[in-house]
Scaffold this motif. Structure first.
Motif, PDB file in Angstrom:
ATOM      1  N   MET A   1      39.529  51.348  39.224  1.00 21.39           N
ATOM      2  CA  MET A   1      40.009  49.960  39.141  1.00 21.39           C
ATOM      3  C   MET A   1      38.819  49.045  38.892  1.00 21.39           C
ATOM      4  SD  MET A   1      42.718  47.946  39.386  1.00 21.39           S
ATOM      5  CE  MET A   1      43.916  49.026  40.169  1.00 21.39           C
ATOM      6  N   ASN A   2      38.850  48.254  37.825  1.00 19.46           N
ATOM      7  CA  ASN A   2      37.780  47.320  37.516  1.00 19.46           C
ATOM      8  C   ASN A   2      38.248  45.890  37.770  1.00 19.46           C
ATOM      9  OD1 ASN A   2      39.408  46.650  35.276  1.00 19.46           O
ATOM     10  ND2 ASN A   2      38.388  48.207  34.020  1.00 19.46           N
ATOM     11  N   CYS A   3      37.366  44.929  37.468  1.00 24.52           N
ATOM     12  CA  CYS A   3      37.678  43.523  37.747  1.00 24.52           C
ATOM     13  C   CYS A   3      38.863  43.026  36.914  1.00 24.52           C
ATOM     14  CB  CYS A   3      36.449  42.662  37.484  1.00 24.52           C
ATOM     15  SG  CYS A   3      35.081  42.971  38.633  1.00 24.52           S
ATOM     16  N   LYS A   4      38.916  43.439  35.647  1.00 23.91           N
ATOM     17  CA  LYS A   4      40.000  42.977  34.781  1.00 23.91           C
ATOM     18  C   LYS A   4      41.349  43.465  35.289  1.00 23.91           C
ATOM     19  CE  LYS A   4      41.523  42.927  29.959  1.00 23.91           C
ATOM     20  NZ  LYS A   4      41.222  43.383  28.578  1.00 23.91           N
ATOM     21  N   ASP A   5      41.416  44.745  35.658  1.00 24.33           N
ATOM     22  CA  ASP A   5      42.666  45.287  36.184  1.00 24.33           C
ATOM     23  C   ASP A   5      43.064  44.593  37.481  1.00 24.33           C
ATOM     24  OD1 ASP A   5      42.803  47.070  34.079  1.00 24.33           O
ATOM     25  OD2 ASP A   5      41.732  48.644  35.167  1.00 24.33           O
ATOM     26  N   THR A   6      42.073  44.326  38.309  1.00 21.94           N
ATOM     27  CA  THR A   6      42.354  43.667  39.589  1.00 21.94           C
ATOM     28  C   THR A   6      42.894  42.262  39.377  1.00 21.94           C
ATOM     29  OG1 THR A   6      40.600  44.947  40.668  1.00 21.94           O
ATOM     30  CG2 THR A   6      41.340  42.946  41.782  1.00 21.94           C
ATOM     31  N   GLN A   7      42.305  41.516  38.435  1.00 20.69           N
ATOM     32  CA  GLN A   7      42.771  40.156  38.156  1.00 20.69           C
ATOM     33  C   GLN A   7      44.196  40.155  37.613  1.00 20.69           C
ATOM     34  OE1 GLN A   7      39.842  38.414  35.577  1.00 20.69           O
ATOM     35  NE2 GLN A   7      38.184  38.633  37.077  1.00 20.69           N
ATOM     36  N   ILE A  26      43.319  48.541  44.681  1.00 22.28           N
ATOM     37  CA  ILE A  26      42.867  47.148  44.741  1.00 22.28           C
ATOM     38  C   ILE A  26      42.106  46.885  46.037  1.00 22.28           C
ATOM     39  CG2 ILE A  26      43.675  44.761  44.931  1.00 22.28           C
ATOM     40  CD1 ILE A  26      45.836  45.415  42.918  1.00 22.28           C
ATOM     41  N   GLU A  27      42.595  47.408  47.141  1.00 23.32           N
ATOM     42  CA  GLU A  27      41.889  47.224  48.418  1.00 23.32           C
ATOM     43  C   GLU A  27      40.486  47.810  48.349  1.00 23.32           C
ATOM     44  OE1 GLU A  27      44.191  48.857  51.531  1.00 23.32           O
ATOM     45  OE2 GLU A  27      45.797  47.356  51.399  1.00 23.32           O
ATOM     46  N   HIS A  28      40.365  48.965  47.734  1.00 24.69           N
ATOM     47  CA  HIS A  28      39.055  49.595  47.598  1.00 24.69           C
ATOM     48  C   HIS A  28      38.140  48.741  46.713  1.00 24.69           C
ATOM     49  CE1 HIS A  28      36.072  52.767  47.443  1.00 24.69           C
ATOM     50  NE2 HIS A  28      36.067  52.682  46.109  1.00 24.69           N
ATOM     51  N   HIS A  29      38.690  48.170  45.647  1.00 22.67           N
ATOM     52  CA  HIS A  29      37.876  47.343  44.755  1.00 22.67           C
ATOM     53  C   HIS A  29      37.466  46.041  45.436  1.00 22.67           C
ATOM     54  CE1 HIS A  29      36.372  45.745  40.943  1.00 22.67           C
ATOM     55  NE2 HIS A  29      37.017  44.600  41.238  1.00 22.67           N
ATOM     56  N   LEU A  30      38.374  45.445  46.220  1.00 21.52           N
ATOM     57  CA  LEU A  30      38.051  44.195  46.905  1.00 21.52           C
ATOM     58  C   LEU A  30      36.930  44.385  47.925  1.00 21.52           C
ATOM     59  CD1 LEU A  30      41.628  42.687  47.487  1.00 21.52           C
ATOM     60  CD2 LEU A  30      39.937  42.016  45.765  1.00 21.52           C
ATOM     61  N   SER A  34      32.495  41.403  45.358  1.00 23.96           N
ATOM     62  CA  SER A  34      32.526  40.110  46.054  1.00 23.96           C
ATOM     63  C   SER A  34      33.257  39.049  45.233  1.00 23.96           C
ATOM     64  CB  SER A  34      31.098  39.648  46.350  1.00 23.96           C
ATOM     65  OG  SER A  34      30.350  39.537  45.142  1.00 23.96           O
ATOM     66  N   VAL A  35      33.180  39.132  43.891  1.00 24.34           N
ATOM     67  CA  VAL A  35      33.841  38.138  43.034  1.00 24.34           C
ATOM     68  C   VAL A  35      35.354  38.234  43.174  1.00 24.34           C
ATOM     69  CG1 VAL A  35      34.184  37.366  40.664  1.00 24.34           C
ATOM     70  CG2 VAL A  35      31.921  38.114  41.412  1.00 24.34           C
ATOM     71  N   CYS A  36      35.874  39.435  43.057  1.00 27.37           N
ATOM     72  CA  CYS A  36      37.321  39.623  43.173  1.00 27.37           C
ATOM     73  C   CYS A  36      37.786  39.360  44.603  1.00 27.37           C
ATOM     74  CB  CYS A  36      37.703  41.042  42.750  1.00 27.37           C
ATOM     75  SG  CYS A  36      37.483  41.343  40.969  1.00 27.37           S
ATOM     76  N   SER A  37      36.938  39.698  45.554  1.00 24.89           N
ATOM     77  CA  SER A  37      37.292  39.443  46.949  1.00 24.89           C
ATOM     78  C   SER A  37      37.418  37.953  47.210  1.00 24.89           C
ATOM     79  CB  SER A  37      36.237  40.054  47.871  1.00 24.89           C
ATOM     80  OG  SER A  37      36.547  39.778  49.223  1.00 24.89           O
ATOM     81  N   GLN A  38      36.504  37.155  46.631  1.00 24.78           N
ATOM     82  CA  GLN A  38      36.569  35.708  46.802  1.00 24.78           C
ATOM     83  C   GLN A  38      37.798  35.138  46.099  1.00 24.78           C
ATOM     84  OE1 GLN A  38      34.485  33.849  48.762  1.00 24.78           O
ATOM     85  NE2 GLN A  38      36.016  32.253  48.361  1.00 24.78           N
ATOM     86  N   ALA A  39      38.118  35.677  44.918  1.00 25.29           N
ATOM     87  CA  ALA A  39      39.307  35.220  44.204  1.00 25.29           C
ATOM     88  C   ALA A  39      40.563  35.517  45.015  1.00 25.29           C
ATOM     89  CB  ALA A  39      39.384  35.898  42.838  1.00 25.29           C
ATOM     90  N   TYR A  40      40.571  36.669  45.655  1.00 24.19           N
ATOM     91  CA  TYR A  40      41.712  37.036  46.492  1.00 24.19           C
ATOM     92  C   TYR A  40      41.848  36.079  47.668  1.00 24.19           C
ATOM     93  CZ  TYR A  40      44.272  39.600  50.080  1.00 24.19           C
ATOM     94  OH  TYR A  40      45.149  39.958  51.077  1.00 24.19           O
ATOM     95  N   LYS A  41      40.718  35.723  48.294  1.00 20.35           N
ATOM     96  CA  LYS A  41      40.747  34.798  49.424  1.00 20.35           C
ATOM     97  C   LYS A  41      41.220  33.413  48.985  1.00 20.35           C
ATOM     98  CE  LYS A  41      37.058  37.182  51.945  1.00 20.35           C
ATOM     99  NZ  LYS A  41      35.666  37.094  52.451  1.00 20.35           N
TER     100      LYS A  41
END
Length: 234
Positions: A1-7, A26-30, A34-41
């Motif tokens: 899972m990469n950033c694009k897939d996660t977004q 997704i949980e593993h990628h988050l 840190s970028v995707c984790s912040q977007a999720y938050k």
């Protein structure tokens, strides 16, 4: 899972719409990004603000019961599928096919044959010679004058008959153009009527008996003898 897939899947992850495998990926990628984790938050915070703020409408229990009741009644409504009239469709398709076939046959039948086109050409040349008063390039009743006039003008030597004794005196001869080639035109007269006799070589060696055609008030005769085609029109 990469950033694009996660977004692309993050909204489905927040709404709980993904399957177990996607959720774990997704949980593993988050945890690692840190970028995707912040977007999720940020999305979680926005979701909380909208849900808790005045823009969020929480339906009353009465409204919820009415909606659920309406959905249950709608789900129990019997669905009656529309019966497709296959027999009528088959008949319509057959009729359409017949119409197309008839239309094709009519077009084929309406296409003029080579003889029909040549007949029109002969009539047109005959009428043209009468309209412009140009019956003969070499006006003469002497066959020995008319025949040699064609020498060098055609790739064949037409026979010129003297038919005066039969009541068809020779008027003269001229060059004409028929069937996509130069031809010899001999002009005879019968009382007040002029007769055009067109002659040119045949591409076939076999003779053809005389055929008669009447079209637009004109009488035509044509035949093939000794490698030459003859068309008479009056």
């Amino acid at each position: 899972m990469n950033c694009k897939d996660t977004q692309n899947l993050i909204h489905g992850y927040i709404d709980g719409e993904l399957d177990l495998v996607r959720n774990l990926e997704i949980e593993h990628h988050l945890q690692e990004c840190s970028v995707c984790s912040q977007a999720y938050k940020n999305l979680q915070a926005l979701r909380s603000v909208i849900k808790e703020g005045s823009l969020y409408f929480k339906p009353s229990m009465t409204l919820q019961k009415r909606v659920r009741s309406s959905l249950r009644r709608a789900s129990k409504t019997r669905y009656i599928p529309r019966v497709v009239p296959w027999r009528w469709l088959t008949m319509a398709a057959s009729l359409a096919f017949v119409v197309l076939m008839i239309g094709g046959l009519i077009r084929i039948w309406s296409i003029p044959s080579a003889d029909d086109l040549l007949t029109q050409e002969v009539i047109s040349s005959h009428v043209r010679s009468l309209m412009v008063d140009h019956l003969a390039d070499v006006p003469s009743s002497d066959q020995h004058t008319v025949k040699p006039w064609f020498n060098g003008k055609l790739d064949f030597s037409p026979s010129v008959a003297d038919l005066a004794s039969q009541g068809f005196p020779l008027v003269g001869g001229r060059l004409d153009y028929l069937n996509n080639r130069p031809v010899a035109a001999l002009v005879y007269q019968r009382r007040q009527h002029f007769i055009n006799l067109f002659i040119w070589p045949s591409t076939h060696h076999s003779d053809v008996d005389t055929k008669t055609v009447t079209l637009q008030g004109y009488h035509l005769f044509h035949w093939t003898r000794s490698g030459m085609i003859y068309w008479v029109v009056s």
